[in-house]
Write a protein that holds these residues in place. Structure first.
Motif, PDB file in Angstrom:
ATOM      1  N   LEU A   1      10.302   3.362   9.917  1.00 35.81           N
ATOM      2  CA  LEU A   1      11.317   3.629   8.893  1.00 35.81           C
ATOM      3  C   LEU A   1      11.794   5.072   8.967  1.00 35.81           C
ATOM      4  O   LEU A   1      12.992   5.341   8.807  1.00 35.81           O
ATOM      5  N   PHE A   2      10.893   6.008   9.213  1.00 37.65           N
ATOM      6  CA  PHE A   2      11.224   7.428   9.334  1.00 37.65           C
ATOM      7  C   PHE A   2      12.322   7.636  10.380  1.00 37.65           C
ATOM      8  O   PHE A   2      13.253   8.425  10.176  1.00 37.65           O
ATOM      9  N   LYS A   3      12.226   6.917  11.502  1.00 38.41           N
ATOM     10  CA  LYS A   3      13.215   7.048  12.586  1.00 38.41           C
ATOM     11  C   LYS A   3      14.578   6.477  12.213  1.00 38.41           C
ATOM     12  O   LYS A   3      15.581   6.797  12.841  1.00 38.41           O
ATOM     13  N   GLU A   4      14.620   5.631  11.199  1.00 42.34           N
ATOM     14  CA  GLU A   4      15.848   4.919  10.836  1.00 42.34           C
ATOM     15  C   GLU A   4      16.660   5.580   9.728  1.00 42.34           C
ATOM     16  O   GLU A   4      17.805   5.210   9.510  1.00 42.34           O
ATOM     17  N   VAL A   5      16.068   6.512   9.010  1.00 43.66           N
ATOM     18  CA  VAL A   5      16.747   7.090   7.845  1.00 43.66           C
ATOM     19  C   VAL A   5      17.012   8.575   8.066  1.00 43.66           C
ATOM     20  O   VAL A   5      16.367   9.225   8.880  1.00 43.66           O
ATOM     21  N   SER A   6      17.958   9.093   7.307  1.00 37.09           N
ATOM     22  CA  SER A   6      18.258  10.520   7.364  1.00 37.09           C
ATOM     23  C   SER A   6      17.143  11.307   6.677  1.00 37.09           C
ATOM     24  O   SER A   6      16.310  10.729   5.970  1.00 37.09           O
ATOM     25  N   GLN A   7      17.166  12.623   6.844  1.00 35.79           N
ATOM     26  CA  GLN A   7      16.164  13.465   6.191  1.00 35.79           C
ATOM     27  C   GLN A   7      16.256  13.323   4.670  1.00 35.79           C
ATOM     28  O   GLN A   7      15.235  13.229   3.985  1.00 35.79           O
ATOM     29  N   LYS A   8      17.482  13.280   4.152  1.00 33.10           N
ATOM     30  CA  LYS A   8      17.665  13.126   2.701  1.00 33.10           C
ATOM     31  C   LYS A   8      17.118  11.773   2.229  1.00 33.10           C
ATOM     32  O   LYS A   8      16.452  11.691   1.194  1.00 33.10           O
ATOM     33  N   GLU A   9      17.408  10.706   2.984  1.00 35.30           N
ATOM     34  CA  GLU A   9      16.887   9.388   2.619  1.00 35.30           C
ATOM     35  C   GLU A   9      15.364   9.372   2.709  1.00 35.30           C
ATOM     36  O   GLU A   9      14.696   8.757   1.874  1.00 35.30           O
ATOM     37  N   TYR A  10      14.815  10.056   3.696  1.00 37.00           N
ATOM     38  CA  TYR A  10      13.360  10.137   3.807  1.00 37.00           C
ATOM     39  C   TYR A  10      12.771  10.794   2.563  1.00 37.00           C
ATOM     40  O   TYR A  10      11.821  10.290   1.977  1.00 37.00           O
ATOM     41  N   GLU A  11      13.349  11.921   2.170  1.00 38.44           N
ATOM     42  CA  GLU A  11      12.866  12.641   0.985  1.00 38.44           C
ATOM     43  C   GLU A  11      12.976  11.771  -0.261  1.00 38.44           C
ATOM     44  O   GLU A  11      12.091  11.771  -1.111  1.00 38.44           O
ATOM     45  N   THR A  12      14.068  11.031  -0.371  1.00 36.46           N
ATOM     46  CA  THR A  12      14.299  10.186  -1.540  1.00 36.46           C
ATOM     47  C   THR A  12      13.386   8.967  -1.552  1.00 36.46           C
ATOM     48  O   THR A  12      12.792   8.645  -2.579  1.00 36.46           O
ATOM     49  N   TRP A  13      13.276   8.280  -0.422  1.00 37.77           N
ATOM     50  CA  TRP A  13      12.661   6.960  -0.408  1.00 37.77           C
ATOM     51  C   TRP A  13      11.243   6.894   0.153  1.00 37.77           C
ATOM     52  O   TRP A  13      10.458   6.053  -0.282  1.00 37.77           O
TER      53      TRP A  13
ATOM     54  N   TYR B   1       0.848  -1.190   0.000  1.00 39.10           N
ATOM     55  CA  TYR B   1       0.000   0.000   0.000  1.00 39.10           C
ATOM     56  C   TYR B   1       0.886   1.243   0.000  1.00 39.10           C
ATOM     57  O   TYR B   1       2.112   1.149   0.174  1.00 39.10           O
ATOM     58  N   THR B   2       0.264   2.389  -0.150  1.00 36.32           N
ATOM     59  CA  THR B   2       0.975   3.658  -0.095  1.00 36.32           C
ATOM     60  C   THR B   2       1.450   3.880   1.334  1.00 36.32           C
ATOM     61  O   THR B   2       0.663   3.796   2.277  1.00 36.32           O
ATOM     62  N   SER B   3       2.735   4.146   1.489  1.00 38.66           N
ATOM     63  CA  SER B   3       3.316   4.385   2.805  1.00 38.66           C
ATOM     64  C   SER B   3       3.109   5.846   3.176  1.00 38.66           C
ATOM     65  O   SER B   3       3.552   6.745   2.452  1.00 38.66           O
ATOM     66  N   LEU B   4       2.424   6.079   4.305  1.00 41.60           N
ATOM     67  CA  LEU B   4       2.052   7.444   4.687  1.00 41.60           C
ATOM     68  C   LEU B   4       2.412   7.736   6.139  1.00 41.60           C
ATOM     69  O   LEU B   4       2.377   6.837   6.993  1.00 41.60           O
ATOM     70  N   PRO B   5       2.710   9.018   6.442  1.00 45.39           N
ATOM     71  CA  PRO B   5       2.933   9.398   7.839  1.00 45.39           C
ATOM     72  C   PRO B   5       1.745   8.977   8.697  1.00 45.39           C
ATOM     73  O   PRO B   5       0.593   9.024   8.272  1.00 45.39           O
ATOM     74  N   GLY B   6       2.054   8.529   9.907  1.00 41.92           N
ATOM     75  CA  GLY B   6       1.022   8.061  10.823  1.00 41.92           C
ATOM     76  C   GLY B   6       0.854   6.556  10.817  1.00 41.92           C
ATOM     77  O   GLY B   6       0.349   5.993  11.789  1.00 41.92           O
ATOM     78  N   GLN B   7       1.271   5.887   9.749  1.00 38.47           N
ATOM     79  CA  GLN B   7       1.210   4.428   9.715  1.00 38.47           C
ATOM     80  C   GLN B   7       2.376   3.881  10.542  1.00 38.47           C
ATOM     81  O   GLN B   7       3.490   4.431  10.530  1.00 38.47           O
ATOM     82  N   TYR B   8       2.143   2.786  11.221  1.00 39.73           N
ATOM     83  CA  TYR B   8       3.129   2.202  12.132  1.00 39.73           C
ATOM     84  C   TYR B   8       4.498   1.997  11.477  1.00 39.73           C
ATOM     85  O   TYR B   8       5.518   2.473  11.973  1.00 39.73           O
TER      86      TYR B   8
END
Length: 167
Positions: free
Chosen positions: A73-85, A61-68
């Motif tokens: 994953l957000f906590k595990e990646v850098s801001q740049k990786e978040y923007e990219t992935w 499914y579409t990965s969205l903020p607020g989903q477990y």
């Protein structure tokens, strides 16, 4: 004859997916699967055989903020990786193929079909660091490692976060 079909969200198919998941991973998926079918962008595919029933499935499914998992994953990646992935991402949540039907290309077909008409820019998934069969499959399909190891919880083995550019 083996068929690749879009997943029907009916109780019979969900129960068959639960049975197969228990055979593959020795744990239940049913509550999570039912919840995931309600997520934005949910899609799934199954491979069935008239003779042997459900051989495999994949869904995401579409990965969205607020989903477990998105938040993990957000906590595990850098801001740049978040923007990219993760900013515009389809999450491949599960792939399961019956142990007697592996190495026949079913996993490849399921993932390919799952991502075929996804509008997101990227896709992500996680798999166990030591799951070499799955990692080889994903590598052959063009997935790359984003982070290794990734520990989803203190009770789980280490995972690897993998990504693939789609558009």
């Amino acid at each position: 004859m083996v068929q690749l079909l879009a997943m029907d969200k009916n109780e019979n198919i969900i129960n068959k997916m639960e049975e197969l998941y228990k055979q593959v991973w020795n744990k239940s998926i049913i509550e999570r699967l039912i919840r995931h079918t309600t997520y934005e962008g949910f899609k799934g595919y199954i491979i069935i055989s008239e003779e042997e029933g459900l051989l495999g499935f994949a869904y995401g499914y579409t990965s969205l903020p607020g989903q477990y998992y998105h938040e993990l994953l957000f906590k595990e990646v850098s801001q740049k990786e978040y923007e990219t992935w993760l900013k515009d991402c389809f999450e491949v949540v599960e792939l399961a193929v019956h142990p007697l039907h592996r190495n026949k290309g079913y996993g490849n077909k399921l993932i390919h079909e799952l991502l075929k008409e996804v509008d997101n820019k990227t896709a992500v998934l996680t798999t166990q660091v030591n799951n070499t069969v799955a990692r080889h499959l994903y590598n052959r399909m063009g997935w790359i490692v984003i982070k290794e190891p990734f520990i989803p919880s203190e009770h789980e083995d280490p995972y690897v976060i993998m990504g693939k550019v789609l558009n």
